[in-house]
Design a protein around this motif. Structure first.
Motif, mmCIF file in Angstrom:
data_model
loop_
_atom_site.group_PDB
_atom_site.id
_atom_site.type_symbol
_atom_site.label_atom_id
_atom_site.label_comp_id
_atom_site.label_asym_id
_atom_site.label_seq_id
_atom_site.Cartn_x
_atom_site.Cartn_y
_atom_site.Cartn_z
ATOM 1 N N VAL A 270 54.320 41.086 32.580
ATOM 2 C CA VAL A 270 52.920 40.870 32.768
ATOM 3 C C VAL A 270 52.165 39.759 32.267
ATOM 4 N N CYS A 271 51.526 38.963 33.121
ATOM 5 C CA CYS A 271 50.639 37.943 33.064
ATOM 6 C C CYS A 271 51.332 37.013 31.917
ATOM 7 N N TYR A 272 50.882 36.896 30.742
ATOM 8 C CA TYR A 272 51.073 35.870 29.680
ATOM 9 C C TYR A 272 52.796 35.802 29.521
ATOM 10 N N ASP A 273 53.331 36.995 29.700
ATOM 11 C CA ASP A 273 55.022 36.840 29.768
ATOM 12 C C ASP A 273 55.590 35.863 30.474
ATOM 13 N N ALA B 119 46.320 38.647 35.223
ATOM 14 C CA ALA B 119 44.930 38.352 35.272
ATOM 15 C C ALA B 119 44.587 36.702 34.691
ATOM 16 N N PHE B 120 45.277 35.807 35.242
ATOM 17 C CA PHE B 120 45.344 34.503 34.577
ATOM 18 C C PHE B 120 43.918 34.044 34.778
ATOM 19 N N THR B 121 43.608 33.228 33.571
ATOM 20 C CA THR B 121 42.202 32.835 33.538
ATOM 21 C C THR B 121 41.934 31.622 34.674
ATOM 22 N N TYR B 122 40.837 31.529 35.067
ATOM 23 C CA TYR B 122 40.416 30.215 36.134
ATOM 24 C C TYR B 122 41.301 28.996 35.408
ATOM 25 N N THR B 123 40.909 28.696 34.312
ATOM 26 C CA THR B 123 41.510 27.396 33.741
ATOM 27 C C THR B 123 42.694 27.300 33.674
ATOM 28 N N THR B 124 43.456 28.404 32.847
ATOM 29 C CA THR B 124 44.871 28.152 32.740
ATOM 30 C C THR B 124 45.646 28.382 34.150
ATOM 31 N N GLY B 125 45.106 29.257 34.816
ATOM 32 C CA GLY B 125 45.861 29.453 36.055
ATOM 33 C C GLY B 125 45.738 28.205 37.135
ATOM 34 N N ASP C 281 55.777 47.731 28.850
ATOM 35 C CA ASP C 281 54.538 47.476 28.005
ATOM 36 C C ASP C 281 54.614 45.832 27.768
ATOM 37 N N LYS C 282 53.471 45.210 27.966
ATOM 38 C CA LYS C 282 53.239 43.716 27.906
ATOM 39 C C LYS C 282 53.754 43.124 26.589
ATOM 40 N N ILE C 283 54.653 42.154 26.506
ATOM 41 C CA ILE C 283 55.401 42.122 25.339
ATOM 42 C C ILE C 283 54.644 40.879 24.687
HETATM 43 N N1 LIG Z 1 45.520 36.129 30.777
HETATM 44 C C1 LIG Z 1 46.708 36.038 30.495
HETATM 45 O O1 LIG Z 1 47.177 37.188 29.828
HETATM 46 C C2 LIG Z 1 47.518 34.983 30.354
HETATM 47 C C3 LIG Z 1 46.937 33.646 30.943
HETATM 48 O O2 LIG Z 1 45.770 33.726 31.290
HETATM 49 C C4 LIG Z 1 47.708 32.367 30.718
HETATM 50 O O3 LIG Z 1 48.720 32.572 30.247
HETATM 51 O O4 LIG Z 1 47.158 31.600 30.825
#
Ligand SMILES: NC(=O)CC(=O)C(=O)O
Length: 265
Positions: free
Chosen positions: A152-155, A176-182, A112-114
């Motif tokens: 998962v992702c933000y982890d 599912a990283f956002t476009y901006t942060t990714g 489970d995403k922490i």
């Molecule tokens: N979407 C997320 O969980 C994480 C993300 O987009 C980021 O860390 O940047």
């Protein structure tokens, strides 16, 4: 072992998302993959955060879990099932869970995403804590001799989680990283996790323009223990394949034994 990261652009139609996931997994298996991974929220990128509550399944039962088990069994894959919402047993929320199935269709792990994502730059705003309940347990599993650490992702932004996986052969990061942060951080963080833990990283992502108006960065990739990107897909649906080579893994660790030089725990 050939491994495959499936990239999707999921929308609000769950049946369509499941059909796409199945098609990509078939494609991966056809290309010789023995392990395949789906992205975070593969089954739903809804119009509202609360759609996850309506879709949520009880642990161990439900059509999304059945679809994953069947795909793993029929295609003979170790399947890292992106994430799907699993009902919390204690709160009016859901867990954002990665379920893993063996090639016989048996469930072998749940993570489970922490760390729950929050971001607000005045134009885009995210707050997963509104509907998600955080997990707390780092989880690894054995895929026929390949030891895999789940996240998962933000982890990805929290290296202390990955230190708990020290010695793993492969780190999985469905995202599912956002476009901006990714655009700013995705590849940088993934390669850092591969280099500092001297292991392969598989990162299947959402990548494109979604019906809910959000845009995700994509760039699903596989990275080797030296930090080299072996395969990548920028945007749109597709399968990214690479070979997980145990000889390369051992070579990197033997030439630069940094994991054995840790002094601070
Ligand atoms: N979407 C997320 O969980 C994480 C993300 O987009 C980021 O860390 O940047």
């Amino acid at each position: 072992m050939k491994i495959a990261a499936c990239q999707m652009v999921s929308g609000p139609d769950v049946a369509a998302n499941l059909a796409t996931a199945r098609r990509l997994l078939e494609d991966a298996a056809r290309q010789g993959a023995r392990l395949a991974a789906l992205p975070e929220y593969f089954c739903l990128m809804g119009m509202h955060d609360s759609d996850k509550l309506a879709l949520a399944e009880d642990d161990g039962a439900g059509p999304i879990q059945a679809m994953l088990a069947t795909a793993a069994r029929e295609l003979g894959l170790w399947l890292i099932g992106g994430t799907l919402p699993i009902r919390s047993t204690t709160a009016d929320r859901v867990r954002n869970s990665t379920l893993v199935f063996s090639p016989t269709g048996e469930r072998v792990a749940r993570y489970d995403k922490i760390h729950l994502f929050a971001f607000d730059n005045g134009r885009e705003s995210y707050d997963e804590g509104r509907v998600l309940e955080a997990g707390s347990e780092p989880t690894r599993f054995d895929a026929g001799g390949v030891n895999v650490g789940l996240s998962v992702c933000y982890d990805l932004r929290f290296p202390e989680l990955y230190r708990r996986y020290a010695g793993c052969d492969l780190l999985a990061v469905p995202a599912a990283f956002t476009y901006t942060t990714g655009q700013a951080h995705w590849e940088l963080l993934l390669r850092a996790r591969a280099v500092e833990n001297q292991c392969y990283v598989i990162a299947p992502a959402q990548g494109g323009q979604h019906a809910n108006g959000r845009r995700t960065w994509g760039h699903s990739m596989v990275i080797d223990p030296w930090g080299q990107v072996l395969a990548v897909q920028a945007e749109g649906e597709g399968v990214v394949m690479a070979e997980l080579d145990p000889v390369r893994l051992a070579q990197v660790r033997q030439q630069l034994p940094a994991l054995g030089h840790r002094r601070l725990g």
